[in-house]
Design an enzyme around this catalytic site. Structure first.
Site: not given
Ligand code: GLC
Length: 534
Positions: A101, A266
């Protein structure tokens, strides 16, 4: 058949591990890297091809690792760099891939870059973050809201400016307009790619660039009571800015310096915006902009059929599709659609064109776990209580067995286990021939046997009511998929849908080999796959 270049990230099944909750090996109630190593045989037997780990880097854990204080280390909670290297080697020896990640939008407020940045207005790292003068009234510079509640601006009394944080105040946003920031994160990427990681899932990639003029976001006319407060404004000037595409294209070039790596983004956006994140022929961006459409889809056949059709139609030439049923931010699929329909959802996920991503525990039907108020850990729930935004319920420990703490740990886990873990656990479900776990295994197995399921054309077949019907075809062969998204049985009259052949798999795991000649009876909550007669 749609031709596709052979590559592991196109053909494989991805599996997300939330490291805190997968397997604890050192009795502190929190999962760790050695624990993941212990469980690799399970992942191998399940048949998945790539493992994506949520963040494992040094972090104060204000947002459970999505607040990073050192991009090139391992948090002691999870292990050491040696443990990481051993994990990478073990993953590769098992024939799997490892995805990390990458969280480039923001750091922790404890990151040395931010500590320097906030130390004075003249610091060389001042412009690494998004600083702004107060508004005319001395308050925040504009109306931008934090996703975790309240203003997205935090006042720094020492230097009398505000900094921007799309999430917690402990997660200041980096300034991606600054080339030095880009360079620094590119170096982080190279560090891990040199270590042999097979790619990145990039956190909130559509957030990286914010409006250069810091204009107010417009009010959201559709905002309703009970929705998270940040949705009161539309993120017109804070996300999905046109300049972000150049930033992502640069990241992709870094990934492409190495052979066979993947860049996943994402992105929560409507499909027509999402697909722009593949980039263009002359400027590639993400290999896989995560397609989260199923996470919020109303669970009915016509809605799902429309989503699949719209997505297939929106994909640019050469873009490879992908589908996601669950992740660490959204309620568990078994709770969204119900225990019975979770099997139908599994068959859907694993018979759609493109790369599927599974979320740990969904393969054993884990449901959203009720969290008592005094056990809440998620900062989102703490800041915005009582409207159901809490994410702890989908982050509970993996249920391995009926042993104490579900075999996850020898001590009390960081989040509670539900009572039903005594039955709903890997050991029990492995032994039960008709279990959802064995359904997942059979589905993954069929994807390996039938390339049509991975890359064959998707052709919808007209259907109504609770029935979702489609065909996956290529190389002269075709597999029909019939999913009953309702509880009542459904009959398909002979030749209405042109179904014939042999059942390859039913979600009930009890009809393989049954001959089908036009007519098909589906039980309530049943899905079947029909292949050519053997
Ligand atoms: C993304 C992650 C989430 C996190 C957010 C801030 O959406 O998946 O878990 O809280 O980013 O980093």
């Amino acid at each position: 058949m749609t031709t596709s270049v052979e590559s592991w990230w196109r053909n494989g099944v991805f599996y997300q591990v939330y490291p805190r909750s997968f397997q604890d090996s050192n009795a502190d109630g929190v999962g760790d890297l050695n624990g993941i190593v212990q469980r690799l045989p399970y992942l191998k037997a399940l048949g998945v091809d790539a493992v994506w780990l949520s963040p494992i880097f040094p972090s104060p854990m204000a947002d459970f690792g999505y607040d990073i204080a050192d991009y090139i280390g391992i948090d002691p909670l999870f292990g050491t760099m040696q443990d990481f290297d051993a994990l990478t080697e073990a993953v590769h020896t098992s024939g799997l891939k490892i995805i990390l990640d990458l969280v480039p939008n923001h750091t922790s407020d404890r990151h040395p870059w931010f500590i320097e940045s906030r130390s004075s207005r003249n610091n060389s790292k001042r412009d690494w973050y998004v600083w702004h003068e107060p508004g005319a009234d001395g308050g925040p510079p504009n109306n931008w809201l934090s996703e975790f509640g309240g203003s997205a601006w935090e006042y720094d009394a020492a230097t009398r400016q505000y900094y921007y944080h799309a999430f917690l105040p402990q997660q200041p946003d980096l300034n991606w307009r600054n080339p030095a920031v880009r360079q620094a994160i590119h170096d982080v990427m190279r560090f891990w790619l040199h270590k042999g990681v097979d790619g990145f899932r990039v956190d909130v990639i559509w957030h990286l660039i914010k409006d250069a003029e810091f204009r107010d976001n417009p009010p959201n006319p559709d905002y309703r009571e009970g929705q998270p407060p940040h949705q009161m404004v539309l993120p017109l000037h804070t996300t999905d800015q046109v300049e972000v595409h150049g930033v992502i294209a640069q990241m992709r070039r870094v990934v492409d310096e190495f052979d066979g790596r993947v860049l996943i983004g994402e992105i929560y956006l409507p499909l027509e915006r999402l697909v722009t994140y593949y980039g263009r022929d002359d400027r590639a961006e993400a290999h896989l902009p995560f397609n989260f459409a199923l996470l919020s889809a109303p669970w009915n056949a016509r809605a799902i059929e429309k989503i699949i059709g719209d997505y297939e139609a929106a994909l640019p030439a050469g873009a490879w599709p992908n589908w996601v049923l669950g992740n660490h931010d959204r309620p568990r699929v078994a709770s969204r659609v119900g225990k019975e329909q979770a099997r139908v959802a599994a068959m859907l996920l694993l018979t759609l064109r493109g790369t599927p991503t599974l979320y740990y525990g969904d393969e054993i039907g884990m449901h959203q776990v009720a969290i008592a108020p005094d056990q809440v850990r998620d900062p989102f729930e703490k800041n915005v209580p009582g409207i159901g935004v809490g994410r702890d319920g989908c982050r509970t420990p993996m249920q391995w067995s009926a042993a104490p703490n579900a075999g996850f740990s020898t001590t009390t886990p960081w989040l509670p286990l539900p009572e039903d873990f005594l039955h709903e656990n890997v050991a029990n479900l492995e032994a039960d021939a008709g279990s959802i776990l064995n359904l997942y295994k059979a589905l993954i197995d069929l994807r390996k046997k039938w390339p049509q399921l991975v890359s064959g054309d998707y052709t919808p077949i007209a259907a109504d009511g609770s029935l979702l019907l489609y065909r996956r075809q290529g190389q002269g062969k075709s597999i029909a998929i019939a999913l009953n998204l309702g509880e009542e049985p459904v009959s398909i009259a002979s030749d209405a849908a042109g179904l014939s052949g042999e059942i390859l798999l039913s979600t009930s795991l009890d009809r393989a080999g049954e001959k089908i000649d036009g007519a098909l009876d589906l039980r309530g909550n049943e899905g079947v796959m029909i292949g050519p007669p053997s």
